[in-house]
Write a protein that holds these residues in place. Structure first.
Motif, PDB file in Angstrom:
ATOM      1  N   ALA A  28     -24.820  -2.240 -31.981  1.00 13.12           N
ATOM      2  CA  ALA A  28     -24.985  -1.472 -30.739  1.00 13.12           C
ATOM      3  C   ALA A  28     -24.218  -0.158 -30.815  1.00 13.12           C
ATOM      4  O   ALA A  28     -24.543   0.794 -30.101  1.00 13.12           O
ATOM      5  N   GLY A  91     -28.650  13.688 -29.608  1.00 16.76           N
ATOM      6  CA  GLY A  91     -28.447  12.269 -29.287  1.00 16.76           C
ATOM      7  C   GLY A  91     -28.575  12.045 -27.790  1.00 16.76           C
ATOM      8  O   GLY A  91     -28.851  12.986 -27.029  1.00 16.76           O
ATOM      9  N   THR A  92     -28.363  10.818 -27.387  1.00 22.76           N
ATOM     10  CA  THR A  92     -28.518  10.473 -25.971  1.00 22.76           C
ATOM     11  C   THR A  92     -27.586  11.308 -25.083  1.00 22.76           C
ATOM     12  O   THR A  92     -27.992  11.814 -24.039  1.00 22.76           O
ATOM     13  N   THR A  93     -26.348  11.450 -25.520  1.00 24.66           N
ATOM     14  CA  THR A  93     -25.368  12.210 -24.725  1.00 24.66           C
ATOM     15  C   THR A  93     -25.885  13.625 -24.477  1.00 24.66           C
ATOM     16  O   THR A  93     -25.818  14.143 -23.351  1.00 24.66           O
ATOM     17  N   HIS A 121     -22.997   3.494 -19.524  1.00 24.50           N
ATOM     18  CA  HIS A 121     -22.176   4.101 -20.575  1.00 24.50           C
ATOM     19  C   HIS A 121     -21.661   5.434 -20.014  1.00 24.50           C
ATOM     20  O   HIS A 121     -22.355   6.088 -19.232  1.00 24.50           O
ATOM     21  N   SER A 123     -21.714   8.237 -21.072  1.00 24.82           N
ATOM     22  CA  SER A 123     -22.583   9.401 -21.286  1.00 24.82           C
ATOM     23  C   SER A 123     -23.732   9.459 -20.280  1.00 24.82           C
ATOM     24  O   SER A 123     -24.360  10.504 -20.142  1.00 24.82           O
ATOM     25  N   VAL A 171     -31.081  -0.820 -21.059  1.00 21.53           N
ATOM     26  CA  VAL A 171     -30.304  -1.984 -21.512  1.00 21.53           C
ATOM     27  C   VAL A 171     -28.827  -1.599 -21.531  1.00 21.53           C
ATOM     28  O   VAL A 171     -28.477  -0.509 -21.996  1.00 21.53           O
ATOM     29  N   ASN A 173     -25.192  -1.379 -22.874  1.00 21.83           N
ATOM     30  CA  ASN A 173     -24.570  -1.468 -24.206  1.00 21.83           C
ATOM     31  C   ASN A 173     -23.427  -2.476 -24.225  1.00 21.83           C
ATOM     32  O   ASN A 173     -23.131  -3.059 -25.261  1.00 21.83           O
ATOM     33  N   ASP A 198     -31.711   5.852 -19.538  1.00 21.07           N
ATOM     34  CA  ASP A 198     -30.987   5.896 -20.803  1.00 21.07           C
ATOM     35  C   ASP A 198     -31.492   4.734 -21.659  1.00 21.07           C
ATOM     36  O   ASP A 198     -31.189   3.573 -21.392  1.00 21.07           O
ATOM     37  N   ALA A 200     -30.869   4.249 -24.913  1.00 26.61           N
ATOM     38  CA  ALA A 200     -30.139   4.170 -26.195  1.00 26.61           C
ATOM     39  C   ALA A 200     -30.068   2.753 -26.758  1.00 26.61           C
ATOM     40  O   ALA A 200     -30.062   2.562 -27.974  1.00 26.61           O
ATOM     41  N   GLN A 201     -30.011   1.747 -25.865  1.00 31.51           N
ATOM     42  CA  GLN A 201     -29.893   0.361 -26.352  1.00 31.51           C
ATOM     43  C   GLN A 201     -31.204  -0.416 -26.213  1.00 31.51           C
ATOM     44  O   GLN A 201     -31.219  -1.632 -26.401  1.00 31.51           O
ATOM     45  N   SER A 221     -31.003   7.707 -29.083  1.00 28.03           N
ATOM     46  CA  SER A 221     -30.308   8.285 -30.249  1.00 28.03           C
ATOM     47  C   SER A 221     -30.892   7.732 -31.542  1.00 28.03           C
ATOM     48  O   SER A 221     -31.152   6.529 -31.638  1.00 28.03           O
ATOM     49  N   HIS A 223     -29.329   7.232 -34.409  1.00 26.62           N
ATOM     50  CA  HIS A 223     -28.436   6.385 -35.219  1.00 26.62           C
ATOM     51  C   HIS A 223     -28.366   4.940 -34.745  1.00 26.62           C
ATOM     52  O   HIS A 223     -27.776   4.106 -35.416  1.00 26.62           O
ATOM     53  N   LYS A 224     -28.948   4.632 -33.584  1.00 28.06           N
ATOM     54  CA  LYS A 224     -28.952   3.238 -33.130  1.00 28.06           C
ATOM     55  C   LYS A 224     -30.289   2.561 -33.429  1.00 28.06           C
ATOM     56  O   LYS A 224     -30.504   1.410 -33.076  1.00 28.06           O
TER      57      LYS A 224
END
Ligand code: PMP
Length: 404
Positions: A28, A91-93, A121, A123, A171, A173, A198, A200-201, A221, A223-224
């Protein structure tokens, strides 16, 4: 799905840490990259590197074609109406900040409200809080239930005619809860508000279709999701992105520049100032191709098995409290062991070759609400195995008996 042979796609998984086989349960935070992504990056950097959207020469055109092919793959993957709705970000941020800033400048006025969940999160929390403060709007937080689900009654109570933006995670994190975003979006649609999700997850676990969701903005993002770092996506409905001003100024985002005036490029380039991490953008397209080859539903069903197995094994042990007990979860297992600080557990697991995360997982408001400082978080990906979970449980038992 043949997990063992898929693991061969990820060289990093076969290494040892402190002479122990690596067990990577921190997916995660960031996932690992398959050879397809790494090979693409290496090949691009060694053979084709040139700046994107710039040149007339072969290499630059190659790069531009590869980036735009990647955008197309991603647009198709998330069900966007067109590539114009898919903005490459870092990225998400970055995606949240772009919308918080530009939406705030264009649409927020004193007395308006921004509504976010208690489980966000940082962000997807701090940018909205700060933008609300900047424009004299009210920052409103809706609660969660003790099992880590959103409190839909509180959400309904706090949505009102002054709400201009609702922002929540697909979701969590920290807890793994899958939020009922279809229902939450439908409830928000009764008001004159924009909706930011969001993802990201979620994007690496759940098939997402932004048009079916009818969401205004959706972020994630690279990278996830088995892709490179330094790249992410901001999906925005075209009508919204057209209405918003640019976020950063510079090359690429312009149409015409004169001494006294600048006009801006069309979507999505209006939001893509400067030289981006184009290598990562190309790599992200490959990560999506990889996910599509393995099949997101195959990944998800294996991850669900892992989560159920690990949850059952943990529950068999004494003195364990699991945080996030919704029946709708992705493969995140957050827990505390009575009398042992999560950091100590993390450090000891590390010595056994097991990577987990400890702490507040960038969600301090959530942990304040839960009345704890943080947890140990094991987060699984499709390349993890039940044997790894067995070793993790054994290791945890050893740690507990050492401390007691
Ligand atoms: N939202 C959620 C739910 C996350 O898990 C994360 C990363 N932990 C982020 C946002 C921020 O993502 P990034 O650091 O890639 O911008």
């Amino acid at each position: 799905m043949d997990v063992q042979s898929l693991r061969d796609n990820f060289e990093i998984l076969s290494q040892t840490i402190y002479n122990k086989p690596l067990i990577y349960f921190d997916n995660a935070a960031t996932s690992q990259k398959p050879n397809l992504v790494l090979d693409t990056i290496r090949e691009f950097e060694t053979k084709w590197n040139a700046n994107v959207h710039r040149g007339v020469h072969f290499l630059s055109n190659y790069c531009t074609d590869a980036v735009e092919k990647s955008r197309k793959t991603i647009a198709h993957f998330i069900g966007a109406n067109s590539e114009r709705e898919v903005v490459f970000t870092s990225g998400t941020t970055d995606s949240v900040n772009i919308i918080a800033d530009t939406f705030g400048r264009s649409f927020l006025k004193p007395g308006d409200e921004i509504l976010v969940s208690q489980m966000e999160h940082h962000s997807n929390f701090v940018p909205w809080q700060q933008i609300a403060h900047r424009h004299g709007a009210k920052f409103v937080v809706f609660d969660i239930l003790d099992n880590g689900e959103v409190d839909l009654d509180d959400y309904k109570r706090k949505l009102n005619s002054k709400t201009r933006m609702v922002a929540f995670a697909h979701v969590s994190n920290a807890l793994g809860t899958v939020n009922p975003i279809e229902q939450m979006i439908a409830l928000a649609r009764k008001f004159d508000t924009a909706i930011f999700v969001d993802g990201a997850q979620a994007i690496q676990h759940i098939k997402v279709n932004v048009q079916e969701l009818d969401v205004d903005f959706y972020a994630f993002s690279g990278h996830k999701m088995y892709g490179p770092t330094g790249v992410g996506i901001l999906y925005g409905k075209e009508a919204w992105l057209e209405k918003l001003p640019p976020y950063r100024f510079g090359g690429e985002m312009i149409e015409k520049v004169a001494n006294d005036i600048t006009t801006f490029n069309e979507l999505p380039f209006k939001f893509e100032a400067g030289t981006p991490n184009y290598t990562a953008q190309i790599g992200l397209g490959k990560a999506v191709e990889y996910i599509e080859t393995v099949g997101i539903s195959n990944m998800c069903s294996h991850e669900t098995e892992l989560l159920e197995y690990a949850t059952r094994r943990l529950k068999e042990m004494d003195g364990i409290t699991i945080y996030g007990t919704s029946s709708h979860k992705t493969s995140v297992l957050s827990f505390l062991v009575d009398g042992i600080h999560p950091y100590d557990i993390g450090i000891m697991l590390d010595k056994m070759g097991i990577a987990v995360r400890t702490g507040n997982h960038c969600a301090q408001p959530l942990f304040t609400r839960l009345g704890i400082d943080g947890t140990v978080r094991a987060s699984f990906a499709f390349y993890n195995t039940t044997e790894e979970i067995d070793f993790f449980i054994e290791s945890l038992q050893k740690i507990i008996s050492m401390f007691r």
